[in-house]
Design an enzyme around this catalytic site. Structure first.
Site, PDB file in Angstrom:
ATOM      1  N   ASP A  79      -3.576  -2.784  -4.375  1.00  0.00           N
ATOM      2  CA  ASP A  79      -3.754  -1.339  -3.887  1.00  0.00           C
ATOM      3  C   ASP A  79      -2.699  -0.446  -4.365  1.00  0.00           C
ATOM      4  OD1 ASP A  79      -4.847  -2.752  -1.723  1.00  0.00           O
ATOM      5  OD2 ASP A  79      -3.114  -3.346  -0.748  1.00  0.00           O
TER       6      ASP A  79
HETATM    7  N1  URA Z   1      -4.063  -7.979  -0.851  1.00  0.00           N
HETATM    8  C1  URA Z   1      -3.702  -6.819  -0.432  1.00  0.00           C
HETATM    9  O1  URA Z   1      -3.420  -6.437   0.680  1.00  0.00           O
HETATM   10  N2  URA Z   1      -3.283  -5.988  -1.161  1.00  0.00           N
HETATM   11  C2  URA Z   1      -3.821  -6.226  -2.635  1.00  0.00           C
HETATM   12  O2  URA Z   1      -3.509  -5.165  -3.179  1.00  0.00           O
HETATM   13  C3  URA Z   1      -3.951  -7.255  -2.808  1.00  0.00           C
HETATM   14  C4  URA Z   1      -4.327  -8.348  -2.222  1.00  0.00           C
END
Ligand code: URA
Length: 235
Positions: free
Chosen positions: A102
């Site tokens: 993310d």
């Molecule tokens: N889980 C999440 O919530 N975000 C990420 O970037 C990776 C795994």
């Protein structure tokens, strides 16, 4: 060679992404938009992706990056946000990120021009363990820890597999845990905690398989060595 593999070996995208490009009419063979996703590229065929002729490249490249917070894991962003590619400008190749983190997640991310490597590490059937350091607001109780370990139902209706979840430390305001999962649903770790009523305030991926983030600084990359690549390919 099958068209999706041809596109992947030219370092344009993973095989799955290549399939999407074919389906959305971005791929032409000998001047005509390709309609057959299973097309076998013949010697002498001219393959174009988004109007540019492509050729499979020889050298395969594999990098580990510490993705900083505040950038997206795509090659380009139509909203003009920073991308991980802004941190790897010095590498002269058409690399692409393997999987995603993310915008506000930091940590270990691989970049490559090898579509097969990307496919291997991201396809759910390969079940590659990914470990995250997670800071949540507040303190978690034993029952909720057990629920996370057994698997929870996300807002999408997806039931997560059993996970390894351990408390590392806590204070009055927050708790730090490590979480190991092999699935890769969008925002999975954040949503797992939401499912049991907690808010993730910081998230960092610290390992993929046995490859560790180590002391790589945010925004920095290093080449994976041949034994690491071999290990990841054989997972
Ligand atoms: N889980 C999440 O919530 N975000 C990420 O970037 C990776 C795994």
């Amino acid at each position: 060679m099958r068209i999706n593999k041809y596109i992947a070996s030219a370092g344009i995208a993973s095989r799955r992404k290549a399939d999407e490009m074919i389906a959305s009419g971005q791929v032409k063979v000998n001047g005509a938009v390709l309609t057959k996703p299973g097309y076998d590229v013949l010697p002498g065929d001219i393959v174009e992706v988004r109007g540019q002729e492509i050729r499979p490249s020889g050298e395969k490249l594999y990098y580990a990056m510490n993705k900083p917070m505040g950038c997206v894991t795509t090659v380009k962003d139509d909203k003009g946000r920073a991308t991980v590619m802004d941190y790897i400008r010095e590498v002269d190749a058409r690399l692409f990120p393997v999987g995603r983190l993310d915008f506000n997640t930091s940590g270990l991310l691989f970049l490559t021009n090898d579509g097969d490597f990307a496919y291997k590490l991201t396809h759910p059937k390969h079940k590659v363990d990914k470990k995250y350091l997670v800071r949540i607001a507040g303190n978690i109780n034993k029952a909720d820890l057990s629920r996370l370990r057994r698997g929870v139902v996300l807002d999408t209706g997806f039931r997560t597999s059993p996970a390894q979840v351990n408390i590392i430390t806590w204070n009055r305001h927050s708790t730090i845990l490590d979480v190991t999962i092999h699935e890769g649903k969008k925002r999975q770790v954040r949503k797992m905690f939401e499912a049991v009523g907690y808010h993730v305030v910081q998230l960092e991926r610290v390992s993929i398989g046995n490859i560790q983030l180590g002391h790589l600084k945010p925004g920095r990359c290093r080449k994976l060595n041949p034994s690491e690549v071999k290990y990841l390919m054989n997972l």
